[in-house]
Design an enzyme around this catalytic site. Sequence first.
Site, short mmCIF file in Angstrom:
data_model
loop_
_atom_site.label_atom_id
_atom_site.label_comp_id
_atom_site.label_asym_id
_atom_site.label_seq_id
_atom_site.Cartn_x
_atom_site.Cartn_y
_atom_site.Cartn_z
N CYS A 73 0.82 -1.22 0.00
CA CYS A 73 0.00 0.00 0.00
C CYS A 73 0.85 1.26 0.00
O CYS A 73 0.55 2.22 -0.70
CB CYS A 73 -0.92 0.01 1.20
SG CYS A 73 -2.08 -1.36 1.18
N CYS A 216 11.81 6.44 34.17
CA CYS A 216 11.75 7.65 35.00
C CYS A 216 10.67 7.50 36.08
O CYS A 216 10.86 7.95 37.21
CB CYS A 216 11.53 8.89 34.13
SG CYS A 216 13.03 9.41 33.25
C1 HEC Z 1 14.83 12.50 39.40
C2 HEC Z 1 15.04 12.99 38.09
C3 HEC Z 1 14.09 12.64 36.98
C4 HEC Z 1 12.72 12.65 36.98
C5 HEC Z 1 11.78 13.00 38.12
C6 HEC Z 1 12.32 12.28 35.64
N1 HEC Z 1 13.41 12.04 34.86
FE1 HEC Z 1 13.43 11.68 32.87
N2 HEC Z 1 15.45 11.41 32.92
C7 HEC Z 1 16.26 11.61 34.02
C8 HEC Z 1 17.63 11.27 33.70
C9 HEC Z 1 18.83 11.35 34.64
C10 HEC Z 1 17.61 10.84 32.35
C11 HEC Z 1 18.80 10.35 31.53
C12 HEC Z 1 19.20 8.99 31.97
C13 HEC Z 1 20.35 8.44 31.21
O1 HEC Z 1 20.45 8.67 30.02
O2 HEC Z 1 21.13 7.74 31.83
C14 HEC Z 1 16.23 10.96 31.89
C15 HEC Z 1 15.79 10.69 30.60
C16 HEC Z 1 14.54 11.02 30.11
C17 HEC Z 1 14.16 10.99 28.71
C18 HEC Z 1 15.05 10.57 27.55
C19 HEC Z 1 15.65 11.75 26.83
C20 HEC Z 1 16.47 11.32 25.63
O3 HEC Z 1 17.35 12.09 25.26
O4 HEC Z 1 16.23 10.25 25.07
C21 HEC Z 1 12.85 11.37 28.64
C22 HEC Z 1 12.00 11.49 27.38
C23 HEC Z 1 12.41 11.65 30.00
N3 HEC Z 1 13.46 11.44 30.86
C24 HEC Z 1 11.13 12.04 30.35
C25 HEC Z 1 10.67 12.10 31.67
C26 HEC Z 1 9.28 12.23 32.06
C27 HEC Z 1 8.11 12.36 31.09
C28 HEC Z 1 9.24 12.20 33.42
C29 HEC Z 1 8.05 12.18 34.35
C30 HEC Z 1 7.12 11.10 34.17
C31 HEC Z 1 10.61 12.12 33.89
N4 HEC Z 1 11.44 12.03 32.80
C32 HEC Z 1 11.00 12.16 35.21
C33 HEC Z 1 15.84 12.09 35.26
C34 HEC Z 1 14.52 12.24 35.64
C1 HEC Z 2 -4.07 -2.50 2.52
C2 HEC Z 2 -3.40 -1.26 2.62
C3 HEC Z 2 -2.41 -1.00 3.74
C4 HEC Z 2 -1.47 -1.84 4.30
C5 HEC Z 2 -1.16 -3.28 3.98
C6 HEC Z 2 -0.77 -1.04 5.28
N1 HEC Z 2 -1.29 0.21 5.34
FE1 HEC Z 2 -0.64 1.74 6.49
N2 HEC Z 2 -2.17 2.92 5.82
C7 HEC Z 2 -3.05 2.56 4.84
C8 HEC Z 2 -3.97 3.66 4.62
C9 HEC Z 2 -5.12 3.69 3.62
C10 HEC Z 2 -3.60 4.68 5.51
C11 HEC Z 2 -4.24 6.06 5.65
C12 HEC Z 2 -4.92 6.25 6.98
C13 HEC Z 2 -6.26 5.53 7.14
O1 HEC Z 2 -6.25 4.32 7.45
O2 HEC Z 2 -7.27 6.18 7.02
C14 HEC Z 2 -2.45 4.18 6.27
C15 HEC Z 2 -1.76 4.91 7.22
C16 HEC Z 2 -0.54 4.52 7.77
C17 HEC Z 2 0.27 5.33 8.65
C18 HEC Z 2 -0.06 6.76 9.11
C19 HEC Z 2 0.40 7.73 8.07
C20 HEC Z 2 0.02 9.16 8.42
O3 HEC Z 2 0.37 10.01 7.60
O4 HEC Z 2 -0.58 9.41 9.47
C21 HEC Z 2 1.36 4.60 8.99
C22 HEC Z 2 2.52 5.04 9.89
C23 HEC Z 2 1.24 3.31 8.32
N3 HEC Z 2 0.07 3.30 7.61
C24 HEC Z 2 2.15 2.27 8.42
C25 HEC Z 2 1.94 1.01 7.91
C26 HEC Z 2 2.81 -0.13 8.17
C27 HEC Z 2 4.10 -0.08 9.01
C28 HEC Z 2 2.27 -1.20 7.53
C29 HEC Z 2 2.73 -2.62 7.58
C30 HEC Z 2 2.86 -3.22 8.89
C31 HEC Z 2 1.08 -0.72 6.85
N4 HEC Z 2 0.90 0.61 7.11
C32 HEC Z 2 0.28 -1.51 6.07
C33 HEC Z 2 -3.08 1.38 4.15
C34 HEC Z 2 -2.29 0.27 4.42
#
Ligand code: HEC
Ligand code: HEC
Lengths: 255, 154
Positions: A73, A216
Amino acid sequence: MLRFVLLAAVAFSSMARAEIPSKDKRSGFDFMSPQTQAMQSDETSNPGMLWVLDGERMWSESQGKAEKSCASCHEDAAKTMRGVAARYPAFDEQTKRPIDLAGRINRCRETRQDAPPLARESNELLTLSAYVAYQSHGMPITPAADRRLDKYRENGRAWFERRLGQLQLSCASCHDDRWGARLGGSVIPQGHPTGYPLYRLEWQAVGSLQRRLRGCLVGVRAEPFEYGASEYVDIELFLMSRAAGLKMETPAVRP
Amino acid sequence: MKRRLIWLLLTLCAATSIASAITPVTRLHAYKVEGDAIAHPLAGLSGDAARGASLVQQRHKSLCVLCHAGPFPDPHLQGTIAPDLTGVGARLSAGQLRLRIVNMKRLNPDSIMPVYFEIIADSQEVRVAETWRDRPILTAQEIEDLVAYLQTLR
Ligand code: HEC
Ligand code: HEC
Ligand code: HEC
């Protein structure tokens, strides 16, 4: 003495930076060691690329009773999936609430391929998500401008700002107010979802944003949500708008 | 104010149910705050500085070094989001140390330092993990051990 402590406390809490101004927004990449940065930047050394390559293969594998592949698709993912991950979560007409990329992929599996949904955090769903999100690599995060998402985004913000768990820390206490400082041995990043699914050295595998959020939550001794829970999608919606303009890095590498 | 009252009530309710919900060694005791200190040792226990020295470094139990640096091994694994504990025994009395560990939020409601000796009132929005529900982070004995140790940091 008490007065001094109180004054210091007031000074400290008013130092809190609250929302990060756009000029100071930085990806988690910027807080990593040069070695880990190099591992991410060079596609031949980035372990997450193994998942992306696997996803490329899965993209054209036919699945389910419909015997269709994603490619049947969507054809060339480099064209049809370009920019999609950068604007997710999107509003889902069927459930009338936001859906994340993994949820959207599963929707196509169920309704278009007539195949059972893949489990959250399963290697297959991570692999397909990584492949689809990779098509947005380098593109700026541009949250969908759909007013129907507003209330869910606000719910995500509320979770972000709420003190959680036995330790009573909010996401904002760390990621808005104390980024750049160290928690134990780790630098606290700003918590932007730029690189997911990503390869985490600690996991020795690719994992989703929900897995990261789970970490987290467990860290503050809060009960994590079930994988796939609507709360995670709302939090992601808020995180994506908070990260607007930063570049997509999937598959990123993190310590 | 009203919210505070509700919180207090919830805490009290939680506190009364705790005796049955937790291991017998972990018991909450009443304590008296005078000024910015709790002058008397919790439950009349005496602390052991050596045990406190080991506890302060246990990042999964006391969590202190996640936020605080201090004169402990592995400085690169110590946090930088709270005051350095070096010399804290000279700055603060035993009673002042005790109150800060028991409940720093009594001195600064916005503090990020966890409350170590009260029960966090749980709700669907607080989501205390099951393992940690209805119990304080540390026991009275553990807090006395920490106070005894921190007193030696001069
Ligand atoms: C006590 C501190 C703390 C709190 C509270 C916390 N985090 Fe984190 N968070 C961290 C630290 C530290 C890392 C990085 C860890 C590492 O990479 O080792 C992290 C990493 C992340 C990342 C990944 C960022 C990346 O670059 O991929 C996300 C997203 C995130 N936190 C979201 C949240 C959210 C949403 C919440 C609340 C539900 C939350 N964190 C609460 C300390 C915290
Ligand atoms: C038979 C047709 C068909 C197949 C097979 C299919 N898709 Fe789709 N897909 C669609 C159509 C149609 C849409 C448009 C949204 C809707 O469903 O209304 C869509 C939407 C999406 C979107 C969202 C795009 C947007 O712009 O929001 C994603 C991501 C996606 N498909 C991923 C996949 C992946 C990964 C697979 C295989 C695992 C897959 N599709 C298999 C028909 C298909
Ligand atoms: C999540 C972060 C965090 C953790 C964990 C933490 N603290 Fe703190 N602590 C702080 C902050 C921040 C302050 C500064 C005072 C304030 O917040 O108002 C502080 C202040 C203190 C003070 C007063 C220091 C002074 O110079 O006035 C003492 C003593 C202290 N903490 C001891 C401890 C001990 C002992 C532990 C472990 C049992 C601990 N803290 C765990 C964040 C933390």
